[in-house]
Design a protein around this motif. Structure first.
Motif, short mmCIF file in Angstrom:
data_model
loop_
_atom_site.label_atom_id
_atom_site.label_comp_id
_atom_site.label_asym_id
_atom_site.label_seq_id
_atom_site.Cartn_x
_atom_site.Cartn_y
_atom_site.Cartn_z
N TYR A 195 -115.62 13.11 -43.07
CA TYR A 195 -114.17 12.99 -43.08
C TYR A 195 -113.62 12.89 -44.51
N PHE A 196 -114.35 12.16 -45.37
CA PHE A 196 -113.87 11.93 -46.73
C PHE A 196 -114.07 13.15 -47.63
N TYR A 197 -114.78 14.15 -47.14
CA TYR A 197 -114.89 15.41 -47.87
C TYR A 197 -113.93 16.46 -47.29
N TYR A 198 -113.86 16.49 -45.96
CA TYR A 198 -113.02 17.49 -45.29
C TYR A 198 -111.54 17.22 -45.51
N LYS A 199 -111.12 15.96 -45.36
CA LYS A 199 -109.69 15.62 -45.46
C LYS A 199 -109.09 15.96 -46.82
N PRO A 200 -109.74 15.64 -47.95
CA PRO A 200 -109.17 16.05 -49.24
C PRO A 200 -109.10 17.56 -49.40
N ALA A 201 -110.12 18.28 -48.89
CA ALA A 201 -110.08 19.75 -48.98
C ALA A 201 -108.89 20.29 -48.21
N LYS A 202 -108.67 19.76 -46.99
CA LYS A 202 -107.55 20.23 -46.17
C LYS A 202 -106.21 19.86 -46.80
N THR B 204 -117.81 20.91 -49.35
CA THR B 204 -117.75 20.48 -47.95
C THR B 204 -118.48 21.45 -47.05
N TYR B 205 -118.30 22.75 -47.28
CA TYR B 205 -118.95 23.76 -46.45
C TYR B 205 -120.48 23.68 -46.58
N ILE B 206 -120.95 23.54 -47.81
CA ILE B 206 -122.39 23.41 -48.05
C ILE B 206 -122.94 22.16 -47.36
N PHE B 207 -122.19 21.08 -47.45
CA PHE B 207 -122.62 19.82 -46.83
C PHE B 207 -122.75 19.96 -45.32
N VAL B 208 -121.78 20.59 -44.69
CA VAL B 208 -121.82 20.75 -43.24
C VAL B 208 -123.00 21.63 -42.82
N LYS B 209 -123.22 22.70 -43.56
CA LYS B 209 -124.26 23.66 -43.18
C LYS B 209 -125.68 23.19 -43.51
N GLY C 206 -116.40 20.62 -33.32
CA GLY C 206 -116.44 19.25 -32.83
C GLY C 206 -117.09 18.23 -33.75
N LEU C 207 -117.28 18.56 -35.03
CA LEU C 207 -117.89 17.59 -35.95
C LEU C 207 -116.91 16.47 -36.27
N LEU C 208 -115.61 16.80 -36.29
CA LEU C 208 -114.55 15.82 -36.47
C LEU C 208 -113.42 16.14 -35.51
N LEU C 209 -112.65 15.11 -35.20
CA LEU C 209 -111.40 15.35 -34.49
C LEU C 209 -110.42 15.97 -35.46
N ASP C 210 -109.39 16.63 -34.94
CA ASP C 210 -108.36 17.19 -35.82
C ASP C 210 -107.77 16.05 -36.64
N CYS C 211 -107.74 16.21 -37.93
CA CYS C 211 -107.30 15.13 -38.81
C CYS C 211 -105.81 14.87 -38.75
N GLU C 212 -105.08 15.65 -37.95
CA GLU C 212 -103.68 15.30 -37.71
C GLU C 212 -103.58 14.32 -36.56
N ASP C 213 -104.70 14.17 -35.84
CA ASP C 213 -104.77 13.21 -34.75
C ASP C 213 -104.88 11.80 -35.32
N GLU C 214 -104.23 10.85 -34.73
CA GLU C 214 -104.24 9.47 -35.21
C GLU C 214 -105.65 8.90 -35.24
#
Length: 541
Positions: free
Chosen positions: A402-409, A443-448, A530-538
Motif C-alpha cells: 500500500y505504501f508503494y502503490y498509493k504514492p505512485a497513484k 512498485t511494479y517490480i516489487f509486485v512481480k 485483488g492485491l489491494l482494495l481500491d485506494c479510494e475505498d475507505e
C-alpha cells in the motif's frame, strides 16, 4: 644461571623462531618441543611441552606467538604436563599425532620422567574409537532434545539449544585443530579463530560484520527474549540453523578421519582443497564485464541471472554480492561497460552485500533464491563463501505494498490534475513525471518479483520491469518516440532545478500518454488482481 650448548632447530628453517626457542629453553623448564611442518597454505604446528601451567598460560600470551603465526604460518601451542597427559588418556587424536616421536625437535633429558611418549596405532585405536564414540553419543543426545523442543513449539528453547549444540561442535573442532578449547570466548570469536585452521567453516556462517555472524546474533536475540519473558518467532529459520550445525558436524567427521589416517601413516598428506574458477567466462563480453567490475569494486560473487536478445542489442542482467557498490558506483560501472562495448550491449547491475541480503530474506527471498544458483554464477572470489541461511518454509508476501502503490497513484493523479486544470502552467511537471516513472517501476517490480530495488537509474529500473514482465516491452515505442533521450531526461529531473520549464503542450501530451498507460498497468496488477482494495475505498486508507 644454567648454560647450554647452542641449540639448533634445522627443521624450522626460521632463524627468528630458533633464537626465541633457545631463550625459552634457557629460561623455562621446557620438557619437549614438537614440530609438524605443513607444506601447503595450512598452518604448521609447534607444540611446546612445559612443566608449569602458569608458564604455559603466560608464554601463550606473548606477542611473538601471534607474530610467528601471522608472518610464518606456524601455530604455537604451549601445553603443561598434566593437561597433555590428560588429553592423551582421553584419546585426543590431536595429541596423538602432533606430539608423536618423529615430530620431536628438542627433548630435555634431565626431565626424563616427564617426557611424553605416544603409542603405536594398534595400541591407540581403541582409545580413538572411544573418543569418537563419546562425541557421537553426546551429539545425538543434543539433537534428540532439539527435536523434542521443536515438536513442543518451544521456539526460544530451540534456538538456545542449537546454540549449545554449536558450542559443543566448536569444542571438538578446537580440540582437533588447536589442541584445546576456548570456552571463555563467545561464539563469534571462536568461529572467527577457527577459520585460520579450516577456511571451510566460513561456508556455514553469513557475516554480520568482520567479527559477528547472522546465526549467532539470532541466538543472542533468543537468549534475550527468554530473559525478558518474551518469545522469538522464527520457526522458518530452524532448517537454516540445522544446516549450519550439520556443516560443523561434517567438518568434525572429516577432521577425525584425517587425523586417523595421519596417525596410522605417521606423515602428513596434502589436504589442500583444489578449487578453480575460470579466470574469464567464455563470452568475451562477459569477460570484459567481470574484469571491469573487479577493477571498480570489491566483489564476492557475480551472477548472470538473465539475458535478453532484442533486435541487434543484448542486455545482460548481473547481480553483484559486494561491499561498497552503491547506486552511483553502479551507474559509473554501467557507463564504463557501455563505452567499452561501443553501445552494442546493455548491462543491468544490481548489488547488495551478503549480510544485507541475509537480513532481508524474510521479504525478498523469493527473488534472491531464483538468482543465487550455481548455474548463474559467473565469478566467485573464494571457495569458502558462506551459503545463505534460507528460510524454510518461506511464504512470499507483499509487505507494505500500500505504501508503494498509493504514492505512485497519487503522483499520477497530481500529474493529471496539472495537465488538465492548469494547461498554461507546466512548472515542475517534468519532476513530477520523473517521480511517477520511478515510483511505477519500483512498485511494479516489487509486485512481480517480491523485490524492491534501490533508486537505480531510470533505465535500469525499466529494464528490471521488463525482466519481471516481458509484456511491458510493448511500451518501448513510447520511449523511442519521446522528443528527447528519455532516460537521461528522467534522471536529470529526479533532482529539482530552480529554472523555468520549457515544456510545450505537445511534449506534455507525450508524457501524459505514458503516465496513463503505465498507471493502467499498475492499477490492473494491484487492484484488479485483488492485491489491494481500491485506494479510494475507505478500507484502504
Amino acid at each position: 644461571m644454567k648454560t647450554y650448548e647452542k641449540l639448533l632447530f634445522p627443521k624450522l628453517e626460521n632463524e627468528y623462531l630458533e633464537n626465541i626457542l633457545r631463550q625459552l629453553v634457557n629460561k623455562y623448564n621446557i620438557i619437549e618441543i614438537f614440530f609438524t611442518k605443513e607444506s601447503s597454505s595450512v598452518l604448521s604446528y609447534l607444540v611446546i611441552h612445559v612443566e608449569s601451567s602458569t608458564d604455559a598460560s603466560q608464554l601463550q600470551e606473548n606477542k611473538w606467538v601471534k607474530k610467528v603465526n601471522n608472518l610464518y604460518k606456524i601455530d604455537i601451542h604451549f601445553v603443561y604436563s598434566t593437561k597433555l597427559h590428560h588429553h592423551y588418556s582421553l584419546g585426543n587424536p590431536f595429541v596423538e599425532f602432533y606430539c608423536r616421536a618423529s615430530a620431536v625437535i628438542y627433548q630435555n633429558k634431565e626431565m626424563g620422567a616427564s617426557i611424553f611418549m605416544t603409542r603405536e596405532w594398534k595400541k591407540y585405536k581403541n582409545r580413538f574409537k572411544e573418543y569418537q564414540n563419546n562425541f557421537y553419543h553426546d551429539h545425538d543426545l543434543h539433537v534428540a532434545q532439539i527435536k523434542n523442543l521443536i515438536s513442543e513449539g518451544s521456539s526460544n528453547s530451540v534456538f538456545t539449544s542449537y546454540a549449545r549444540l554449536i558450542e559443543y561442535d566448536l569444542d571438538y573442532l578446537e580440540e582437533l585443530y588447536c589442541g584445546n578449547r576456548s570456552a571463555l570466548l563467545n561464539l563469534d570469536q571462536r568461529i572467527h579463530n577457527l577459520i585460520d585452521y579450516n577456511a571451510a567453516i566460513q561456508r556455514y556462517f553469513v557475516r554480520k560484520n568482520q567479527y559477528q555472524y547472522y546465526i549467532t546474533d539470532l541466538f543472542v536475540k533468543a537468549k534475550q527474549a527468554t530473559a525478558d519473558d518474551d518469545t522469538i518467532y522464527r520457526d522458518e529459520m530452524y532448517e537454516a540453523v540445522e544446516i549450519t550445525e550439520q556443516g560443523l558436524y561434517g567438518l568434525i567427521q572429516e577432521r577425525l578421519d584425517q587425523l586417523k589416517r595421519l596417525i596410522k601413516k605417521g606423515l602428513f598428506e596434502n589436504h589442500e582443497v583444489q578449487y578453480q574458477i575460470e579466470d574469464k567466462p567464455k563470452d568475451i563480453i562477459l569477460s570484459l564485464a567481470v574484469q571491469t567490475i573487479l577493477e571498480s569494486v570489491e566483489v564476492e560473487e557475480i551472477y548472470l541471472y538473465h539475458q535478453i536478445n532484442y533486435g541487434e542489442k543484448t542486455t545482460y542482467y548481473l547481480m553483484l554480492i559486494a561491499a561498497g557498490a552503491g547506486n552511483e558506483k553502479l551507474r559509473l560501472m554501467t557507463h564504463s561497460l557501455k563505452s567499452k562495448t561501443g553501445g552494442k550491449y546493455d548491462f543491468v547491475l544490481i548489488s547488495h552485500n551478503r549480510y544485507w541480503i541475509q537480513a532481508n530474506l524474510y521479504q525478498y527471498q523469493n527473488f534472491f533464491a531464483r538468482i543465487i544458483k550455481n548455474q548463474y554464477l559467473l565469478y566467485s572470489s573464494s571457495p569458502y563463501l558462506p551459503e545463505f541461511h534460507w528460510e524454510a518454509p518461506h511464504d512470499p508476501y507483499h509487505a507494505d505494498l500500500y505504501f508503494y502503490y498509493k504514492p505512485a497513484k497519487d503522483t499520477a493523479l497530481q500529474f493529471f490534475a496539472i495537465v488538465r486544470n492548469t494547461p498554461e502552467n507546466f512548472q515542475g511537471l517534468d519532476s513530477l513525471f520523473a517521480l511517477f516513472f520511478i515510483s511505477f517501476c519500483r512498485t511494479y517490480i516489487f509486485v512481480k518479483t517480491y523485490y524492491l530495488p534501490n533508486y537505480l537509474s531510470s533505465q535500469a529500473l525499466w529494464q528490471l520491469c521488463i525482466y519481471s514482465d516481458a509484456d511491458l516491452r510493448k511500451y518501448n515505442y513510447l520511449i523511442e518516440q519521446f522528443w528527447t533521450d528519455f532516460f537521461p531526461y528522467l534522471d536529470r529531473h529526479m533532482t529539482p532545478y530552480h529554472k523555468l520549464t520549457r515544456l510545450s503542450t505537445e511534449k506534455v501530451s507525450q508524457m501524459n500518454v505514458i503516465v496513463e498507460k503505465l498507471m493502467d498497468e499498475l492499477q490492473n496488477l494491484v487492484i484488479e488482481d485483488g492485491l489491494l482494495l481500491d485506494c479510494e475505498d475507505e478500507q484502504c486508507r
